[in-house]
Motif scaffolding. Structure first.
Motif, PDB file in Angstrom:
ATOM      1  N   LYS A 299       2.387 -31.579  31.325  1.00  9.28           N
ATOM      2  CA  LYS A 299       1.431 -30.915  32.203  1.00  9.28           C
ATOM      3  C   LYS A 299       0.225 -30.468  31.380  1.00  9.28           C
ATOM      4  O   LYS A 299       0.162 -30.684  30.182  1.00  9.28           O
ATOM      5  CB  LYS A 299       2.096 -29.716  32.887  1.00  9.28           C
ATOM      6  N   GLU A 300      -0.729 -29.840  32.053  1.00 10.28           N
ATOM      7  CA  GLU A 300      -1.924 -29.374  31.369  1.00 10.28           C
ATOM      8  C   GLU A 300      -1.590 -28.212  30.438  1.00 10.28           C
ATOM      9  O   GLU A 300      -0.625 -27.469  30.655  1.00 10.28           O
ATOM     10  CB  GLU A 300      -2.985 -28.930  32.388  1.00 10.28           C
ATOM     11  N   LEU A 301      -2.413 -28.029  29.413  1.00 10.67           N
ATOM     12  CA  LEU A 301      -2.263 -26.861  28.557  1.00 10.67           C
ATOM     13  C   LEU A 301      -2.574 -25.596  29.358  1.00 10.67           C
ATOM     14  O   LEU A 301      -3.394 -25.625  30.284  1.00 10.67           O
ATOM     15  CB  LEU A 301      -3.214 -26.957  27.362  1.00 10.67           C
ATOM     16  N   GLU A 326       2.280 -18.237  22.147  1.00 12.48           N
ATOM     17  CA  GLU A 326       3.290 -17.863  23.137  1.00 12.48           C
ATOM     18  C   GLU A 326       3.055 -18.597  24.457  1.00 12.48           C
ATOM     19  O   GLU A 326       4.011 -18.967  25.153  1.00 12.48           O
ATOM     20  CB  GLU A 326       3.254 -16.354  23.397  1.00 12.48           C
ATOM     21  N   ARG A 327       1.791 -18.812  24.798  1.00 17.91           N
ATOM     22  CA  ARG A 327       1.479 -19.515  26.040  1.00 17.91           C
ATOM     23  C   ARG A 327       1.859 -20.997  25.955  1.00 17.91           C
ATOM     24  O   ARG A 327       2.088 -21.638  26.978  1.00 17.91           O
ATOM     25  CB  ARG A 327      -0.026 -19.407  26.341  1.00 17.91           C
ATOM     26  N   CYS A 328       1.889 -21.534  24.750  1.00 20.67           N
ATOM     27  CA  CYS A 328       2.107 -22.977  24.570  1.00 20.67           C
ATOM     28  C   CYS A 328       3.536 -23.334  24.169  1.00 20.67           C
ATOM     29  O   CYS A 328       3.901 -24.509  24.201  1.00 20.67           O
ATOM     30  CB  CYS A 328       1.140 -23.517  23.508  1.00 20.67           C
ATOM     31  N   ILE A 329       4.322 -22.353  23.758  1.00 16.36           N
ATOM     32  CA  ILE A 329       5.693 -22.605  23.312  1.00 16.36           C
ATOM     33  C   ILE A 329       6.639 -21.813  24.200  1.00 16.36           C
ATOM     34  O   ILE A 329       6.570 -20.585  24.250  1.00 16.36           O
ATOM     35  CB  ILE A 329       5.891 -22.198  21.833  1.00 16.36           C
ATOM     36  N   HIS A 330       7.515 -22.501  24.896  1.00 15.60           N
ATOM     37  CA  HIS A 330       8.422 -21.810  25.813  1.00 15.60           C
ATOM     38  C   HIS A 330       9.411 -20.952  25.022  1.00 15.60           C
ATOM     39  O   HIS A 330       9.911 -21.376  23.975  1.00 15.60           O
ATOM     40  CB  HIS A 330       9.183 -22.819  26.679  1.00 15.60           C
ATOM     41  N   PRO A 331       9.687 -19.732  25.516  1.00 13.64           N
ATOM     42  CA  PRO A 331      10.611 -18.861  24.770  1.00 13.64           C
ATOM     43  C   PRO A 331      12.026 -19.411  24.652  1.00 13.64           C
ATOM     44  O   PRO A 331      12.793 -18.957  23.803  1.00 13.64           O
ATOM     45  CB  PRO A 331      10.586 -17.551  25.584  1.00 13.64           C
ATOM     46  N   ALA A 332      12.397 -20.380  25.486  1.00 14.48           N
ATOM     47  CA  ALA A 332      13.701 -21.015  25.311  1.00 14.48           C
ATOM     48  C   ALA A 332      13.737 -21.863  24.051  1.00 14.48           C
ATOM     49  O   ALA A 332      14.807 -22.118  23.501  1.00 14.48           O
ATOM     50  CB  ALA A 332      14.033 -21.885  26.528  1.00 14.48           C
ATOM     51  N   GLY A 503       4.024 -30.041  16.574  1.00 11.61           N
ATOM     52  CA  GLY A 503       4.176 -28.735  15.947  1.00 11.61           C
ATOM     53  C   GLY A 503       3.198 -28.502  14.825  1.00 11.61           C
ATOM     54  O   GLY A 503       2.924 -27.351  14.457  1.00 11.61           O
ATOM     55  N   ARG A 504       2.659 -29.550  14.264  1.00 15.87           N
ATOM     56  CA  ARG A 504       1.628 -29.435  13.229  1.00 15.87           C
ATOM     57  C   ARG A 504       0.237 -29.308  13.859  1.00 15.87           C
ATOM     58  O   ARG A 504      -0.628 -28.570  13.378  1.00 15.87           O
ATOM     59  CB  ARG A 504       1.718 -30.667  12.327  1.00 15.87           C
ATOM     60  N   LEU A 505      -0.005 -30.010  14.963  1.00 16.41           N
ATOM     61  CA  LEU A 505      -1.325 -30.012  15.596  1.00 16.41           C
ATOM     62  C   LEU A 505      -1.609 -28.715  16.348  1.00 16.41           C
ATOM     63  O   LEU A 505      -2.727 -28.183  16.307  1.00 16.41           O
ATOM     64  CB  LEU A 505      -1.432 -31.206  16.549  1.00 16.41           C
ATOM     65  N   LEU A 506      -0.605 -28.180  17.034  1.00 16.72           N
ATOM     66  CA  LEU A 506      -0.814 -27.032  17.910  1.00 16.72           C
ATOM     67  C   LEU A 506      -1.417 -25.815  17.206  1.00 16.72           C
ATOM     68  O   LEU A 506      -2.354 -25.201  17.754  1.00 16.72           O
ATOM     69  CB  LEU A 506       0.516 -26.660  18.585  1.00 16.72           C
ATOM     70  N   PRO A 507      -0.946 -25.399  16.015  1.00 15.38           N
ATOM     71  CA  PRO A 507      -1.544 -24.203  15.390  1.00 15.38           C
ATOM     72  C   PRO A 507      -3.029 -24.355  15.072  1.00 15.38           C
ATOM     73  O   PRO A 507      -3.729 -23.339  14.917  1.00 15.38           O
ATOM     74  CB  PRO A 507      -0.719 -24.035  14.101  1.00 15.38           C
ATOM     75  N   GLN A 508      -3.529 -25.586  14.987  1.00 20.18           N
ATOM     76  CA  GLN A 508      -4.937 -25.792  14.687  1.00 20.18           C
ATOM     77  C   GLN A 508      -5.838 -25.381  15.853  1.00 20.18           C
ATOM     78  O   GLN A 508      -7.017 -25.093  15.659  1.00 20.18           O
ATOM     79  CB  GLN A 508      -5.190 -27.256  14.306  1.00 20.18           C
ATOM     80  N   VAL A 509      -5.290 -25.342  17.055  1.00  9.97           N
ATOM     81  CA  VAL A 509      -6.067 -24.892  18.210  1.00  9.97           C
ATOM     82  C   VAL A 509      -6.536 -23.457  18.001  1.00  9.97           C
ATOM     83  O   VAL A 509      -7.643 -23.079  18.398  1.00  9.97           O
ATOM     84  CB  VAL A 509      -5.224 -24.998  19.498  1.00  9.97           C
ATOM     85  N   MET A 551      -9.839 -26.952  26.589  1.00  8.54           N
ATOM     86  CA  MET A 551      -8.958 -27.048  27.750  1.00  8.54           C
ATOM     87  C   MET A 551      -8.315 -25.705  28.071  1.00  8.54           C
ATOM     88  O   MET A 551      -8.014 -25.418  29.242  1.00  8.54           O
ATOM     89  CB  MET A 551      -7.862 -28.090  27.484  1.00  8.54           C
ATOM     90  N   MET A 552      -8.130 -24.875  27.067  1.00  9.08           N
ATOM     91  CA  MET A 552      -7.523 -23.566  27.283  1.00  9.08           C
ATOM     92  C   MET A 552      -8.543 -22.506  27.678  1.00  9.08           C
ATOM     93  O   MET A 552      -8.160 -21.353  27.912  1.00  9.08           O
ATOM     94  CB  MET A 552      -6.747 -23.144  26.029  1.00  9.08           C
ATOM     95  N   GLY A 553      -9.828 -22.879  27.730  1.00 14.98           N
ATOM     96  CA  GLY A 553     -10.821 -21.949  28.246  1.00 14.98           C
ATOM     97  C   GLY A 553     -11.957 -21.573  27.328  1.00 14.98           C
ATOM     98  O   GLY A 553     -12.844 -20.803  27.726  1.00 14.98           O
TER      99      GLY A 553
END
Length: 777
Positions: A299-301, A326-332, A503-509, A551-553
Motif C-alpha cells: 500500500k501507500e506509505l 513507527e508509522r512505517c514499521i508495524h509494531p507486530a 530495512g536499509r533504505l527506509l531510515p534514509q527517508v 510521499m509522506m508529506g
C-alpha cells in the motif's frame, strides 16, 4: 569425537533448528502478544528456506519429521489468533497514557462512548475512592516518593476488561503498576506538543505535579517524564497543536485498529504482484525478493498532515526518526518501545554532531545537508547504524546469517562497522561479507573497508567494478540450489544490507524530511513552501528516499539527479532509454557513484507504472539480455515532472571544490561537488535547494589536494588529512577518520577473480570460518 563427526552433527543441528526455529523464536522477546507475534515471520522464512534447501538436497522426511511439520505451519495462524485476542470489542483494555494536561480523561470518555464500553479514570475512580481524599491532598500529605508507591499499589488492585482506562501522568513511573496494566491492554501514548501541555496546565492553575521539587521548571520535568512514557507504549498518537479531543479520539481508535490489524502492512516484489506478500520483518531478513525483484510496500506509505509535520519542527533527529519509523514499521514486527531503543542507540555517541544530520547554509539559495558525521564519515551511516539492530531483531535466533554486501566505496566500512556493534549472541550468529572493486575505490576507502574487518566482518576485493559485484550478489541470492545447500549444510541463510534491502533504505527517508524541517525551524521557509533537492546519484537509493519523504508529506518540488561521467541515469531521465550498450564504467574522483546499473530505479519505475510487476520483469529481463530498455512516453513525461538531471566532468568537479573553498571556506567532497555543479546548472533559483553532502572530504584527500592545488600529494593518508586540517576549513576534520589513520595496520584481505563461482567459494569459506570452525573451538 573427531572434528568430522562434530561438523556433521553441527550441520544436522542447524538443519533441525531451521525446522524448530519458529518454536524457539516465539518466546524470544518476552510474554506480550505483540512480541510473541515476531516469531511468525521468522518461522515462515525458516520454513521456506528449509523447504528449498531440503528439496535441492533431494532429502526425504522421516516419520518424526512429518509429525513435526504441522507445528511449523501452525505458526501462520498466530497472527489470526493474536488479532482476535486484541479486538476493540474484546476483553482487552485501551489504556491512555500521557503527561498531565494531555487530555486523557476527556479523550477517554469520548472513546468509551464511541465503543460503548466502560470508562475508568484512575484519578477519580481509583485513587480518590481508595484514599478518600483528592490526589492533590494525598501528594501534599505523603510527598513524592511515598505518593508513587501508594498510587502504584492502588492501581495494582485494578481488575478490568473491555474498558478504556485513563492513567494519571505519574502511573508510568511505577514499573509494577505498568506491567500489570500492560498485560491486560494496549497502551496508547497521547503525544501532545509541550506548548499545548503547558498552556493547559496554566489554565488549570496546576503549578505542581508528582516528582516536582522546589525550583524545578515544569517544562524540564515534563521532558524528564517522557523517558517513562516511551518505555511503555504500544501505539503513539502524535497530536497536532490545538487538536480537539474529538480529533485525538479519532486518532486513538485509528492507532488501536492499526495495532491489532497485523496483516495490513505487507510488502510485495516489484516483479510479480501475484507472489505472496511479506511482512516487514520478512522483507528485511530476505533482503531481495525470490524472483529477483525488490520489496516495496503493498500500500501507500503513511502520510503525515501539515500539522503533524509542524509539530516535528522543534524535535530532535532521534524524535523525528521515532515518529516517522513507527508509522512505517508495524509494531507486530518491531514494538514501538524496542524501536525507540534501537534509534537512540544508533544515533547516539557515534555521531560527531548532536544534530546527526545538520543543514548548513552555503550561499544564495543553496544549503548543504551534512550526512557525514557518523563513525565512518558517509551518509551510509545514517542507515547502517540502525539497520543491523532491526535485522537482528527481525531474524530468528535459531539460524546463522551471512550478510552479503556489494560496495562502491562507502557502504563497505559503514556496514562492517554497523554490524560490529551488535551485542552478544547476535554478533556471533550474524556476519558480514563485503565485496568491493579492488581498483575502484579511493585509497582511503579501501583502507577503511579492510581496516573495519573484525570479529564478524570480512572484506573481499574483486578484480572488477561495482556493477559486477552487485550483479554477482543478486545472482547468488537467486541461486536456490546454492542457498539451499548453505542452509542444509551449514544452517546459514544469506541476506543483504545494500539499499536493495528495504530495512536499509527506509531510515534514509528520515534525514531528507529532517532537512526540510530544519529549514523551517531556521526560518528560511514556512511549512508548505517548495524546496528542491540535489543528490549525487549512483544506485538511486538516496534520491528515492527523498521521493518517499515527499510521499509522506514533505513538499519537495524537484529531485535533481547529479551524475559523474557514468551518467546513465541522467541520460535515462532525459530520454526514457536505459542503455548500457557500448558503455564502459569510468573511474572518477567520485567513486561511490561509479555505477551503471542502478538497482533502486526499479522501485520508482514500479510506482510510476501503477505497480505493474509484469512490466518490471519484462524491462529488467531485457536489460539483462540486451543491455537496454525503453519506457513508454507517458512514463517519461511522468518521470520528468518530478526529476531534473545532468552530469559533471572531472574538471568541473575539481574546479567547483576550489571555487567553493575560495569563496566560502567550505570544502566539498567530490560527490558533493558533482551535485553542486548540477544544481548550479539545473536549479532555477526560485526556491531553496538542499544539496546532499554524502561523504566527508577526508575520504578523498588526494582529489581534494589536487583541487586546492596543494603540491604535497605523495604523503601518507594521515599526513594528507592533517595537512588538510591545518587549513581550518569547514567542515572541521572528522575525528573518527583521523583516528582511523592512526590505527592503520596492514590487514590481510583476499582478492578474487570476477567470477560468480569464485565469489560463491569465498562465501562458503567465510561461513566455514565464521560459524563452523568457531563452534568447534
Amino acid at each position: 569425537m573427531n572434528s568430522t563427526c562434530k561438523l556433521k552433527m553441527n550441520s544436522f543441528s542447524c538443519q533441525f533448528l531451521v525446522l524448530l526455529g519458529c518454536r524457539r523464536f516465539s518466546g524470544r522477546l518476552g510474554q506480550s502478544g505483540e512480541e510473541r507475534m515476531l516469531g511468525l515471520s521468522g518461522c515462515r522464512r525458516l520454513w521456506h528456506i528449509a523447504q528449498r534447501g531440503f528439496a535441492s538436497a533431494r532429502l526425504s522426511t522421516g516419520t518424526h519429521t512429518r509429525q513435526f511439520l504441522p507445528r511449523a505451519f501452525a505458526c501462520s495462524e498466530w497472527r489470526k489468533a493474536w488479532h482476535s485476542a486484541h479486538s476493540l470489542v474484546g476483553d482487552k483494555n485501551i489504556i491512555l497514557m500521557g503527561p498531565p494536561g494531555a487530555g486523557k480523561t476527556t479523550v477517554g470518555r469520548i472513546v468509551g462512548q464511541r465503543l460503548g464500553c466502560c470508562v475508568i479514570d484512575v484519578d477519580d475512580d481509583i485513587l480518590t475512592k481508595t484514599w478518600n481524599m483528592s490526589v492533590s491532598e494525598k501528594l501534599r500529605d505523603v510527598g513524592n516518593e511515598r505518593f508513587l508507591e501508594e498510587e502504584g499499589k492502588a492501581v495494582l488492585n485494578l481488575s478490568a476488561s473491555g474498558s478504556v482506562i485513563s492513567l494519571t501522568g505519574s502511573n508510568p513511573m511505577h514499573e509494577a503498576c505498568m506491567r500489570h496494566l500492560k498485560r491486560h491492554g494496549i497502551v496508547v501514548f497521547l503525544d501532545v506538543p509541550l506548548g499545548d501541555i503547558l498552556g493547559r496546565l496554566r489554565s488549570m492553575k496546576l503549578d505542581r505535579i508528582v516528582g516536582q521539587s522546589s525550583g524545578t521548571p515544569m517544562k524540564d520535568l515534563l521532558q524528564l517524564r517522557r523517558q517513562y512514557y516511551k518505555k511503555w507504549y504500544d501505539a503513539r498518537v502524535f497530536c497536532e497543536s490545538g487538536a480537539s479531543p474529538e480529533e485525538v479520539a479519532d486518532k486513538v481508535l485509528g492507532a488501536v485498529r492499526r495495532f491489532q490489524d497485523t496483516g495490513a502492512e505487507t510488502f510485495v516484489s516489484t516483479r510479480q504482484r501475484q507472489a505472496p506478500a511479506k511482512f516487514f520483518s520478512e522483507a528485511v531478513v530476505e533482503g531481495l525478493a525470490p524472483d529477483g525483484g525488490l520489496f516495496v510496500p503493498e500500500k501507500e506509505l503513511p502520510k503525515l498532515s501539515a500539522g503533524e509535520w509542524s509539530s516535528l519542527v522543534g524535535a530532535t533527529y532521534v524524535e523525528r526518526a521515532q515518529v516517522l519509523l513507527e508509522r512505517c514499521i508495524h509494531p507486530a514486527d518491531v514494538p514501538a518501545a524496542r524501536l525507540g531503543q534501537m534509534i537512540e542507540s544508533a544515533y547516539g555517541d557515534g555521531f560527531a554532531c548532536a544534530k546527526v544530520a545538520p543543514v548548513r547554509h552555503l550561499s544564495g539559495n543553496q544549503f548543504i545537508l551534512e550526512l557525514f558525521h557518523g563513525p565512518t564519515g558517509s551518509f551510509k551511516d545514517l542507515a547502517l547504524q540502525l539497520m543491523p539492530r532491526i535485522f537482528a531483531h527481525c531474524s530468528p535466533p535459531g539460524c546463522n546469517y551471512l550478510i552479503l554486501v556489494a560496495t562502491s566505496g562507502d557502504t563497505g566500512s559503514a556496514v562492517l562497522h554497523g554490524f560490529s556493534r551488535l551485542a552478544g549472541s547476535d554478533k556471533r550468529r550474524i556476519a558480514v561479507a563485503t565485496f568491493f572493486p579492488d581498483h575502484g575505490v579511493s585509497d582511503f576507502q579501501k583502507a577503511q573497508i579492510v581496516g573495519s574487518q573484525g570479529e564478524n566482518g570480512w572484506a573481499i576485493g574483486v578484480d572488477s567494478d561495482f556493477d559486477f559485484c552487485q550483479a554477482a550478489i543478486k545472482r547468488i541470492f537467486k541461486d536456490s540450489d546454492f542457498t539451499g545447500f548453505l542452509t542444509v549444510e551449514y544452517g546459514t541463510v544469506l541476506s543483504s544490507a545494500n539499499s536493495i534491502n528495504w530495512g536499509r533504505l527506509l531510515p534514509q527517508v528520515v534525514y531528507h524530511a529532517s532537512a526540510y524541517l530544519d529549514l523551517v525551524g531556521q526560518g528560511f521557509v514556512s511549512f508548505g513552501s517548495p524546496v528542491d533537492v540535489c543528490i549525487p546519484t549512483g544506485n538511486f537509493g538516496n534520491i528515492l528516499a527523498a521521493v518517499y519523504a515527499k510521499m509522506m508529506g514533505i513538499p519537495f518540488r524537484k529531485f535533481i539527479c547529479a551524475s559523474n561521467q557514468n551518467h546513465v541515469l541522467t541520460d535515462f531521465i532525459k530520454t526514457g532509454h536505459y542503455d548500457l550498450r557500448d558503455r564502459k564504467l569510468a573511474q572518477t574522483f567520485s567513486p561511490s557513484i561509479d555505477i551503471l546499473k542502478s538497482s533502486n530505479l526499479e522501485r520508482h519505475l514500479y510506482w510510476m507504472a501503477n505497480k505493474d510487476g509484469q512490466l518490471m520483469e519484462t524491462l529488467y529481463n531485457q536489460l539483462e539480455s540486451q543491455r537496454h530498455f525503453q519506457i513508454e512516453k507517458i512514463l517519461v513525461e511522468k518521470l520528468q515532472r518530478d526529476f531534473l538531471a545532468d552530469w559533471c566532468s572531472e574538471e568541473d568537479c575539481l574546479a567547483t571544490i576550489n571555487a567553493t573553498y575560495n569563496t566560502s571556506g567550505y570544502i566539498l567532497d567530490p560527490h558533493t561537488a558533482v551535485a553542486k555543479v548540477v544544481a548550479d546548472r539545473m536549479q532555477d533559483k526560485t526556491c531553496p535547494v538542499i544539496i546532499s553532502s554524502t561523504a566527508h572530504y577526508s575520504k578523498f584527500a588526494p582529489a581534494i589536494m589536487r583541487a586546492l592545488r596543494i603540491q604535497e600529494i605523495n604523503q601518507t593518508l594521515s599526513s594528507q588529512l592533517y595537512l588538510l586540517g591545518s587549513y581550518n576549513a569547514l567542515p572541521p576534520p572528522h575525528e573518527a577518520l583521523l583516528e582511523r589513520t592512526k590505527q592503520q595496520e596492514k590487514m590481510d584481505y583476499r582478492v578474487c577473480a570476477a567470477d560468480v563461482d569464485v565469489l560463491k567459494s569465498e562465501v562458503e569459506k567465510i561461513i566455514q570460518s565464521q560459524f563452523i570452525r568457531k563452534s568447534l573451538e
